[in-house]
Design a protein around this motif. Structure first.
Motif, PDB file in Angstrom:
ATOM      1  N   GLU A 154      36.091 -14.510  67.704  1.00 12.94           N
ATOM      2  CA  GLU A 154      35.803 -13.239  67.031  1.00 12.94           C
ATOM      3  C   GLU A 154      37.067 -12.562  66.540  1.00 12.94           C
ATOM      4  N   SER A 155      38.142 -12.653  67.305  1.00 12.85           N
ATOM      5  CA  SER A 155      39.380 -11.974  66.922  1.00 12.85           C
ATOM      6  C   SER A 155      39.913 -12.490  65.598  1.00 12.85           C
ATOM      7  N   THR A 156      39.661 -13.753  65.289  1.00  7.62           N
ATOM      8  CA  THR A 156      40.120 -14.334  64.023  1.00  7.62           C
ATOM      9  C   THR A 156      39.114 -14.105  62.902  1.00  7.62           C
ATOM     10  N   TYR A 157      37.864 -14.426  63.157  1.00  6.14           N
ATOM     11  CA  TYR A 157      36.881 -14.416  62.072  1.00  6.14           C
ATOM     12  C   TYR A 157      36.379 -13.022  61.722  1.00  6.14           C
ATOM     13  N   THR A 158      36.463 -12.089  62.653  1.00  4.44           N
ATOM     14  CA  THR A 158      36.112 -10.717  62.309  1.00  4.44           C
ATOM     15  C   THR A 158      37.072 -10.188  61.256  1.00  4.44           C
ATOM     16  N   GLU A 159      38.345 -10.543  61.407  1.00  6.26           N
ATOM     17  CA  GLU A 159      39.355 -10.150  60.416  1.00  6.26           C
ATOM     18  C   GLU A 159      39.034 -10.760  59.054  1.00  6.26           C
ATOM     19  N   ALA A 160      38.623 -12.020  59.056  1.00  3.64           N
ATOM     20  CA  ALA A 160      38.300 -12.688  57.795  1.00  3.64           C
ATOM     21  C   ALA A 160      37.095 -12.044  57.117  1.00  3.64           C
ATOM     22  N   MET A 161      36.031 -11.781  57.886  1.00  7.05           N
ATOM     23  CA  MET A 161      34.825 -11.204  57.304  1.00  7.05           C
ATOM     24  C   MET A 161      35.077  -9.788  56.808  1.00  7.05           C
ATOM     25  N   ALA A 162      35.909  -9.028  57.521  1.00  5.23           N
ATOM     26  CA  ALA A 162      36.241  -7.674  57.071  1.00  5.23           C
ATOM     27  C   ALA A 162      36.998  -7.722  55.752  1.00  5.23           C
ATOM     28  N   SER A 163      37.899  -8.685  55.613  1.00  7.93           N
ATOM     29  CA  SER A 163      38.653  -8.826  54.371  1.00  7.93           C
ATOM     30  C   SER A 163      37.746  -9.209  53.219  1.00  7.93           C
ATOM     31  N   ILE A 164      36.768 -10.068  53.492  1.00  5.62           N
ATOM     32  CA  ILE A 164      35.834 -10.490  52.447  1.00  5.62           C
ATOM     33  C   ILE A 164      34.915  -9.341  52.053  1.00  5.62           C
ATOM     34  N   ASP A 165      34.469  -8.562  53.037  1.00  9.53           N
ATOM     35  CA  ASP A 165      33.645  -7.389  52.720  1.00  9.53           C
ATOM     36  C   ASP A 165      34.412  -6.412  51.841  1.00  9.53           C
ATOM     37  N   ALA A 166      35.686  -6.203  52.155  1.00 10.10           N
ATOM     38  CA  ALA A 166      36.517  -5.308  51.351  1.00 10.10           C
ATOM     39  C   ALA A 166      36.693  -5.860  49.948  1.00 10.10           C
ATOM     40  N   MET A 167      36.844  -7.176  49.851  1.00  6.42           N
ATOM     41  CA  MET A 167      36.981  -7.814  48.546  1.00  6.42           C
ATOM     42  C   MET A 167      35.749  -7.581  47.687  1.00  6.42           C
ATOM     43  N   GLN A 168      34.564  -7.684  48.298  1.00  9.48           N
ATOM     44  CA  GLN A 168      33.333  -7.498  47.546  1.00  9.48           C
ATOM     45  C   GLN A 168      33.207  -6.074  47.015  1.00  9.48           C
ATOM     46  N   VAL A 169      33.653  -5.112  47.801  1.00  8.20           N
ATOM     47  CA  VAL A 169      33.593  -3.718  47.359  1.00  8.20           C
ATOM     48  C   VAL A 169      34.560  -3.481  46.207  1.00  8.20           C
ATOM     49  N   ASP A 170      35.772  -4.030  46.334  1.00  2.00           N
ATOM     50  CA  ASP A 170      36.807  -3.800  45.325  1.00  2.00           C
ATOM     51  C   ASP A 170      36.527  -4.539  44.021  1.00  2.00           C
ATOM     52  N   GLU A 171      35.741  -5.616  44.068  1.00  2.52           N
ATOM     53  CA  GLU A 171      35.593  -6.462  42.895  1.00  2.52           C
ATOM     54  C   GLU A 171      34.149  -6.540  42.406  1.00  2.52           C
ATOM     55  N   ASP A 172      33.416  -5.455  42.539  1.00  4.09           N
ATOM     56  CA  ASP A 172      32.027  -5.447  42.084  1.00  4.09           C
ATOM     57  C   ASP A 172      31.912  -5.758  40.598  1.00  4.09           C
ATOM     58  N   THR A 173      32.919  -5.366  39.826  1.00  6.04           N
ATOM     59  CA  THR A 173      32.856  -5.576  38.381  1.00  6.04           C
ATOM     60  C   THR A 173      33.581  -6.838  37.937  1.00  6.04           C
ATOM     61  N   ALA A 174      34.182  -7.582  38.875  1.00  8.49           N
ATOM     62  CA  ALA A 174      34.933  -8.787  38.518  1.00  8.49           C
ATOM     63  C   ALA A 174      33.983  -9.916  38.145  1.00  8.49           C
ATOM     64  N   ASP A 175      34.482 -10.863  37.361  1.00  5.52           N
ATOM     65  CA  ASP A 175      33.665 -12.023  36.999  1.00  5.52           C
ATOM     66  C   ASP A 175      33.574 -12.979  38.185  1.00  5.52           C
ATOM     67  N   ALA A 176      32.623 -13.926  38.104  1.00  4.97           N
ATOM     68  CA  ALA A 176      32.336 -14.823  39.228  1.00  4.97           C
ATOM     69  C   ALA A 176      33.544 -15.666  39.615  1.00  4.97           C
ATOM     70  N   LEU A 177      34.310 -16.134  38.641  1.00  2.00           N
ATOM     71  CA  LEU A 177      35.451 -16.985  38.942  1.00  2.00           C
ATOM     72  C   LEU A 177      36.543 -16.207  39.676  1.00  2.00           C
ATOM     73  N   THR A 178      36.765 -14.958  39.289  1.00  2.00           N
ATOM     74  CA  THR A 178      37.744 -14.113  39.985  1.00  2.00           C
ATOM     75  C   THR A 178      37.304 -13.864  41.421  1.00  2.00           C
ATOM     76  N   LYS A 179      36.016 -13.604  41.631  1.00  2.00           N
ATOM     77  CA  LYS A 179      35.498 -13.396  42.987  1.00  2.00           C
ATOM     78  C   LYS A 179      35.628 -14.663  43.818  1.00  2.00           C
ATOM     79  N   LEU A 180      35.378 -15.810  43.192  1.00  3.26           N
ATOM     80  CA  LEU A 180      35.499 -17.083  43.908  1.00  3.26           C
ATOM     81  C   LEU A 180      36.939 -17.300  44.362  1.00  3.26           C
ATOM     82  N   ARG A 181      37.882 -17.077  43.472  1.00  6.80           N
ATOM     83  CA  ARG A 181      39.288 -17.211  43.834  1.00  6.80           C
ATOM     84  C   ARG A 181      39.653 -16.284  44.999  1.00  6.80           C
TER      85      ARG A 181
END
Length: 232
Positions: free
Chosen positions: A82-109
């Motif tokens: 949990e100590s490792t993957y919670t950090e990863a999932m939190a970063s991905i959640d933040a990415m989704q919020v910040d990149e709602d308007t980004a194209d699919a390829l940018t989100k994939l990267r």
């Protein structure tokens, strides 16, 4: 304190378990030392080959403290993951919020970048998970349901969107995201070889970022340059 006979009762000395259980309220460093020790023990010996006594000795604490904080070996193993993957999932959640308007390829990267850097910078935790993948035991089911499945569902959706737009070749869904994540973390499995061949130490954050960008470029663009493609 007086006994029913009027005599003074002898002062009781706390049992070792009580003493160890009372310490963490004032000092949580023992908990972190246990987690640091457990990552090493589990990654080197696997869950079955690791003893709670070995973890406690490596952490330089008494064994009852492990039970106090984690309830036993299984609880400690889950806390390490949990100590490792919670950090990863939190970063991905933040990415989704910040990149709602980004194209699919940018989100994939971005998703691939977060996944790779987290795993490259936590080599022992990554090795621990790889052991469970290889053994296909009950703990693998727990990792999949809590961390792997949510991430791969996100990755699959981004890949499907890119494929629908004709940006990525239509590799089968059952292999595409696993192939990408495996390549992104392959440096961890080869770190001892890289060290001996090229005298490169375990990765710094800067090296991890560079490795990640190069691997994503390889995944999405291949190794051939424009001149190389013309000469095919």
């Amino acid at each position: 304190m007086k006994t029913p006979t009027g005599k003074t009762a002898p002062k009781r000395t706390p049992s070792p378990a009580r003493t160890e259980a009372a310490e963490p309220a004032a000092d949580t460093s023992g908990r972190q030392r246990l987690m640091d020790a457990a990552i090493v023990e589990f990654s080197e010996k696997g869950f079955e080959g690791t003893s709670v006594l070995a973890i406690a000795r490596r952490a330089d604490v008494k064994q009852p403290l492990l039970n106090y904080h984690f309830g036993g070996k299984e609880g400690l193993w889950r806390a390490v993951v949990e100590s490792t993957y919670t950090e990863a999932m939190a970063s991905i959640d933040a990415m989704q919020v910040d990149e709602d308007t980004a194209d699919a390829l940018t989100k994939l990267r971005s998703a691939l970048r977060v996944f790779a850097i987290i795993n490259v910078l936590h080599p022992a935790a990554h090795s621990l998970v790889l052991r469970e993948v290889a053994q296909a035991g009950p703990r693998l089911d727990w990792i999949i349901e809590h961390y792997m499945r949510p991430f791969h569902e996100l990755l699959d959706a981004l890949l499907a969107e890119c494929q629908a737009e004709g940006l990525i070749k239509p590799y089968p869904r059952a292999y595409a995201s696993v192939m990408m994540t495996s390549l992104l973390t392959s440096v961890q499995s080869s770190m001892h070889l890289i060290k001996r061949l090229y005298d490169v130490d375990p990765m710094s954050p800067e090296q991890a970022a560079q490795h990640t960008e190069q691997t994503i470029d390889l995944l999405l663009n291949g190794m051939l340059t424009d001149s190389g493609r013309k000469n095919r």
